[in-house]
Design an enzyme around this catalytic site. Structure first.
Site, mmCIF file in Angstrom:
data_model
loop_
_atom_site.group_PDB
_atom_site.id
_atom_site.type_symbol
_atom_site.label_atom_id
_atom_site.label_comp_id
_atom_site.label_asym_id
_atom_site.label_seq_id
_atom_site.Cartn_x
_atom_site.Cartn_y
_atom_site.Cartn_z
ATOM 1 N N HIS A 30 4.736 73.991 -11.030
ATOM 2 C CA HIS A 30 5.530 74.996 -11.747
ATOM 3 C C HIS A 30 5.173 74.994 -13.238
ATOM 4 C CE1 HIS A 30 9.392 77.257 -12.503
ATOM 5 N NE2 HIS A 30 9.216 76.714 -13.698
ATOM 6 N N GLU A 31 5.190 73.813 -13.835
ATOM 7 C CA GLU A 31 4.873 73.712 -15.261
ATOM 8 C C GLU A 31 3.397 73.989 -15.534
ATOM 9 O OE1 GLU A 31 7.161 73.556 -17.404
ATOM 10 O OE2 GLU A 31 8.809 73.087 -16.034
ATOM 11 N N HIS A 34 2.943 77.695 -15.977
ATOM 12 C CA HIS A 34 3.312 78.116 -17.337
ATOM 13 C C HIS A 34 2.186 77.778 -18.317
ATOM 14 C CE1 HIS A 34 7.344 79.286 -16.355
ATOM 15 N NE2 HIS A 34 7.784 78.060 -16.087
#
Length: 377
Positions: A30-31, A34
């Site tokens: 997820h990170e 980003h």
């Protein structure tokens, strides 16, 4: 059992390790999404941390400080221009570089990347699951499959396990259907009737292609109290493998069908939160409930762990898209509000909204944890 005994029985060491691994991978990717969308648009990322809290290890590489932090409960990326920057005299002001100067679509792309990564991961795992294990077909009603064995029960003492299939009771195969109180019932439900009578019982059990007999003496009631063997069971589910393209299409269809269910589950959570209803809800679990589910899945099969990882990634994706300040969905909402106004919110406005959103999310987490823990008292 005491609280700690109940907790220890529900959470196995293997289950805790698998919980940390599944959540860790989901959060890391997820990170990372980003991070990738920010770097792709030329925005620097100051730090990338695996874990939260105090930093244990740090190493600069390609303009980013990569960190390993103490608490294995998530992670974060520090994107340049997303947080307020320090001005003269120790004051803070709106950032004027990096993420802050991206166009609206660029900001939304960075924010959407994380939830979309979890969604892609869920679809990918479903595709693997459907092509390797298969999709469930019409269940067999003449075979009772054990779904879960409760800790500290007679079933556990007898060596029964999740995944075992009961094919016969006292030497008689389970029927496809039978009649109870004038109603036609599926044959696997006759297991309950067998346990409603006293006497010696013999289960014919299939496990991984081998057959064994489990014999035990049974009392249906003791001192007027109905006894429980300690198993949760249902009809045996048969799986049919799909080709990879068919598995991918089925994964997309399954994801679309899951969206209303997930949204209803979150809606139920918010309703319980605002009404301070601590009653149990099987649709949403906190960290302890998740670890308990993973512990059971680890005892069942690797595919059960894959299914838990699928559900967790779907939940993370849609939860992060809820328009609550502090979550990705809340940041997207503030970005769109600024675009419609023709100018971003002031620093004071944005900070006040984010603090309120963060406080709400923290209270929600406390509520879920307290509800999880209350089950063991």
């Amino acid at each position: 059992m005491s609280f700690f005994q109940s907790l220890a029985a529900a959470l196995t060491p293997a289950g805790l390790l698998w919980t940390l691994l599944i959540i860790g991978v989901a959060t890391f990717l997820h990170e990372l999404a980003h991070f990738a969308l920010a770097r792709w648009q030329g925005v620097a990322v100051k730090s990338f941390s695996v874990g939260m809290g105090p930093v244990l290890l740090r190493r600069p590489w390609r303009g980013t400080e990569w960190r390993l932090s103490l608490l294995p409960i998530g992670g974060y990326v520090e994107i340049d221009g997303m947080a307020p920057e320090e001005g003269p005299g120790g004051t803070y002001r709106q950032p004027t570089r990096g993420y802050a100067v991206l166009p609206t679509w660029g900001k939304i792309a960075v924010l959407l990347a994380g939830p979309l990564m979890n969604l892609v991961l869920a679809v990918g795992l479903m595709t693997v699951n459907f092509s390797a294990q298969g999709v469930p077909q019409e269940p067999r009603t003449d075979r009772a499959q054990i779904v879960d064995v409760l800790p500290g029960t007679r079933a556990q003492d007898l060596g029964l396990r999740a995944g075992d299939v009961i094919t016969a009771i006292d030497g008689r195969p389970l029927p496809r259907t039978y009649t109870r109180n004038g109603q036609t019932r599926p044959g696997w439900e006759s297991l309950r009737d067998a346990l409603a009578r006293d006497g010696r019982r013999t289960f014919t059990v299939e496990r991984e292609g081998a057959t064994r007999q489990v014999t035990f003496d049974w009392q249906a009631r003791v001192a007027g109290v109905q006894q429980r063997l300690g198993i949760q069971y249902g009809p045996e589910v048969i799986y049919r493998r799909l080709s990879v393209p068919a598995a991918f299409v089925t994964s997309l269809q399954t994801t679309a069908e899951a969206v209303p269910q997930i949204l209803r589950a979150f809606g139920g959570l918010f309703t319980r939160f605002f009404s301070l209803d601590f009653s149990q809800d099987q649709n949403v679990s906190g960290p302890i409930g998740t670890a308990e589910v993973v512990s059971r899945a680890a005892a069942l099969s690797p595919w059960a762990l894959v299914q838990v990882a699928i559900l967790l990634n779907l939940s993370l994706a849609f939860f992060n898209l809820i328009p609550i300040p502090g979550l990705d969905g809340g940041r997207i909402l503030l970005t769109l509000v600024g675009a419609l106004r023709g100018r971003p919110l002031t620093l004071a406005q944005e900070q006040a909204i984010n603090v309120a959103g963060f406080a709400f999310v923290m209270l929600l987490m406390v509520f879920v944890v307290v509800r999880d823990v209350s089950r063991f008292f």
